[in-house]
Design a protein around this motif. Sequence first.
Motif, PDB file in Angstrom:
ATOM      1  N   ARG A 278      47.072  33.031  18.007  1.00 30.49           N
ATOM      2  CA  ARG A 278      46.849  31.866  18.723  1.00 30.49           C
ATOM      3  C   ARG A 278      47.609  31.314  17.066  1.00 30.49           C
ATOM      4  NH1 ARG A 278      42.987  30.606  20.271  1.00 30.49           N
ATOM      5  NH2 ARG A 278      42.871  31.016  22.670  1.00 30.49           N
ATOM      6  N   GLN A 279      46.919  31.110  15.843  1.00 23.88           N
ATOM      7  CA  GLN A 279      47.283  29.909  15.066  1.00 23.88           C
ATOM      8  C   GLN A 279      48.770  30.555  14.658  1.00 23.88           C
ATOM      9  OE1 GLN A 279      45.831  27.411  14.127  1.00 23.88           O
ATOM     10  NE2 GLN A 279      44.502  27.737  15.115  1.00 23.88           N
ATOM     11  N   THR A 280      49.373  31.381  14.674  1.00 23.12           N
ATOM     12  CA  THR A 280      50.989  32.336  14.002  1.00 23.12           C
ATOM     13  C   THR A 280      51.037  32.104  15.002  1.00 23.12           C
ATOM     14  OG1 THR A 280      49.258  34.527  13.235  1.00 23.12           O
ATOM     15  CG2 THR A 280      51.773  34.526  13.793  1.00 23.12           C
ATOM     16  N   LEU A 281      50.832  31.993  16.967  1.00 22.58           N
ATOM     17  CA  LEU A 281      52.305  31.995  17.701  1.00 22.58           C
ATOM     18  C   LEU A 281      53.074  29.712  17.225  1.00 22.58           C
ATOM     19  CD1 LEU A 281      51.325  33.419  20.239  1.00 22.58           C
ATOM     20  CD2 LEU A 281      53.956  33.791  18.730  1.00 22.58           C
ATOM     21  N   LYS A 282      51.793  29.129  17.047  1.00 22.99           N
ATOM     22  CA  LYS A 282      51.082  27.686  17.192  1.00 22.99           C
ATOM     23  C   LYS A 282      52.376  27.255  15.764  1.00 22.99           C
ATOM     24  CE  LYS A 282      47.218  25.984  18.800  1.00 22.99           C
ATOM     25  NZ  LYS A 282      45.999  25.328  18.606  1.00 22.99           N
ATOM     26  N   THR A 283      52.485  28.112  14.542  1.00 23.89           N
ATOM     27  CA  THR A 283      53.354  28.125  13.573  1.00 23.89           C
ATOM     28  C   THR A 283      54.642  28.638  14.128  1.00 23.89           C
ATOM     29  OG1 THR A 283      51.402  28.764  12.195  1.00 23.89           O
ATOM     30  CG2 THR A 283      53.782  29.223  11.388  1.00 23.89           C
ATOM     31  N   ALA A 284      55.050  29.215  14.889  1.00 24.10           N
ATOM     32  CA  ALA A 284      56.527  29.729  15.649  1.00 24.10           C
ATOM     33  C   ALA A 284      56.753  28.710  16.431  1.00 24.10           C
ATOM     34  CB  ALA A 284      56.609  30.956  16.058  1.00 24.10           C
ATOM     35  N   GLN A 285      55.829  27.491  17.062  1.00 24.96           N
ATOM     36  CA  GLN A 285      55.960  26.032  17.852  1.00 24.96           C
ATOM     37  C   GLN A 285      56.667  24.976  17.129  1.00 24.96           C
ATOM     38  OE1 GLN A 285      53.388  24.883  20.667  1.00 24.96           O
ATOM     39  NE2 GLN A 285      54.211  24.660  21.667  1.00 24.96           N
ATOM     40  N   ARG A 286      56.030  24.929  15.692  1.00 22.49           N
ATOM     41  CA  ARG A 286      56.379  23.966  15.213  1.00 22.49           C
ATOM     42  C   ARG A 286      57.607  24.763  14.465  1.00 22.49           C
ATOM     43  NH1 ARG A 286      50.312  24.155  13.585  1.00 22.49           N
ATOM     44  NH2 ARG A 286      51.232  25.664  12.407  1.00 22.49           N
ATOM     45  N   HIS A 287      58.265  25.258  14.243  1.00 26.24           N
ATOM     46  CA  HIS A 287      59.282  26.029  13.206  1.00 26.24           C
ATOM     47  C   HIS A 287      60.170  25.538  14.630  1.00 26.24           C
ATOM     48  CE1 HIS A 287      58.482  26.399   8.743  1.00 26.24           C
ATOM     49  NE2 HIS A 287      57.309  27.126  10.105  1.00 26.24           N
ATOM     50  N   GLY A 288      60.101  25.662  15.605  1.00 27.11           N
ATOM     51  CA  GLY A 288      61.038  25.733  16.830  1.00 27.11           C
ATOM     52  C   GLY A 288      61.884  26.990  17.727  1.00 27.11           C
ATOM     53  N   TRP A 289      60.724  27.724  17.080  1.00 24.86           N
ATOM     54  CA  TRP A 289      61.592  29.522  17.168  1.00 24.86           C
ATOM     55  C   TRP A 289      61.395  29.451  18.977  1.00 24.86           C
ATOM     56  CZ3 TRP A 289      58.943  31.267  12.372  1.00 24.86           C
ATOM     57  CH2 TRP A 289      59.582  31.041  10.862  1.00 24.86           C
ATOM     58  N   ILE A 290      60.292  28.654  19.983  1.00 24.60           N
ATOM     59  CA  ILE A 290      59.749  28.813  20.671  1.00 24.60           C
ATOM     60  C   ILE A 290      59.094  27.951  21.507  1.00 24.60           C
ATOM     61  CG2 ILE A 290      58.656  31.347  20.804  1.00 24.60           C
ATOM     62  CD1 ILE A 290      56.241  30.236  20.441  1.00 24.60           C
ATOM     63  N   GLN A 291      59.629  27.689  22.182  1.00 25.91           N
ATOM     64  CA  GLN A 291      59.043  26.230  23.199  1.00 25.91           C
ATOM     65  C   GLN A 291      57.884  26.124  23.489  1.00 25.91           C
ATOM     66  OE1 GLN A 291      62.012  23.805  23.089  1.00 25.91           O
ATOM     67  NE2 GLN A 291      62.622  25.453  21.934  1.00 25.91           N
TER      68      GLN A 291
END
Length: 423
Positions: free
Chosen positions: A170-183
Amino acid sequence: MPNGHSILGGKVQVYRRENSSQWQCSAYLAGKNHRASTRTDSLAQAKAFAEDWYLGLRGKAAAGTLTAEKTFRDAAAAFVEEYEVITDGERSPAYVRGHKDRLRLHLNPHFGDMPLSKITASAIQAYRVQRMKLPPRQPGRRPDMCKSVKDRVATRPARATLHHELVTLRQTLKTAQRHGWIQHLPDMTAPYRSAGKVSHRGWFSPDEYATLCDAVAAKAQDRKNHKRAAWAQLHDYVLFMANTGLRPDEAALLEFRDVQVVDDQASGERILVISARGKRGTGYCKSTRDAVAPFERVLTRTAEKAKAQAARSRRRDKVDVGAAPKPTDRLFPARQTKVLTTVLTETGLKADREGRPRTAYSLRHTYICTRLMEGADIYQVAKNCRTSVEMIEKFYAAHLKTTIDASALNVRKADSGTAQRAA
């Protein structure tokens, strides 16, 4: 490549990873390597899938819809870099290292080459099922202790271990969300899970605690026991922990400079003021008066051990007979887990009535429950134990009868007809 085959004139590679029966395919197109799982162990079906997959990529490239999407491995690398810098000094190195190990050992091998848009609730559930289908670990010594990383056999993780893995995911996916890689983040809740009941933490009732102390004291006083020094240390450890409420990890890090014996003006008693360092950082703790004597015995025992070691090394002229231990010496340098488990098993106290095992953590729970039964303020208990009032109310106060005020509960109206009829 080993276990690999080239098709379409070498444009597509079909290969199989170690410890996997399914075929994978890869191709270089539009300046980027693309990979996918064929989800089959048949080579013929894998080649057919790879051809269709590659032609689909060619069509997307011609239409301009083939984008270089970030993979989970890219998000994991960004998460590790950011997390270690941002939490510097706030999280212990062991906690940060745990995230790295879970990514390296479990998450990256499974999700690493997967595009972030493909990590859906279904993919996460498939990972959860795959981990839980592994064979259970045999009791006793870990089977992979003497094996290399390549030869280790994967075993089913405990539920707490799997929970930690999903926290890292979850923390890794939150990082991707902050970078705009996922919505948005996928749904990661475990399906088919019933609402868990609130259960109290394993602790020692007053009678059980007395039994434990008597058993350890008897072993420490037995002159025929050649390990009575270790049992004496355990006896002081049990008393110290049950009268301070420290976590086992906090006690393991405790140094003599972190403990002060003071005369408390508010209570008029001689107590310990402890600077505790653990998973919540640094906090302060005030013990009960019964923790002073165990601390002083540990202090004396450590000084005598240091002098004995110096005498054996023939440096008597450099030894100060009245010297105290060094401020940086640990109170409990040796782990007490093994000897504590031994005495708990012998006295029948290893498990509580619900079958939950008791450990050194149970001494902290005993401290909290005892303070509440003695009528201590719940806020002060939470503050002294470096936890929250919510945790105290949920896991400790819920099962203590002394927290229920009968005078406030059994009220009666003056003209109650029900009370008259009952009389």
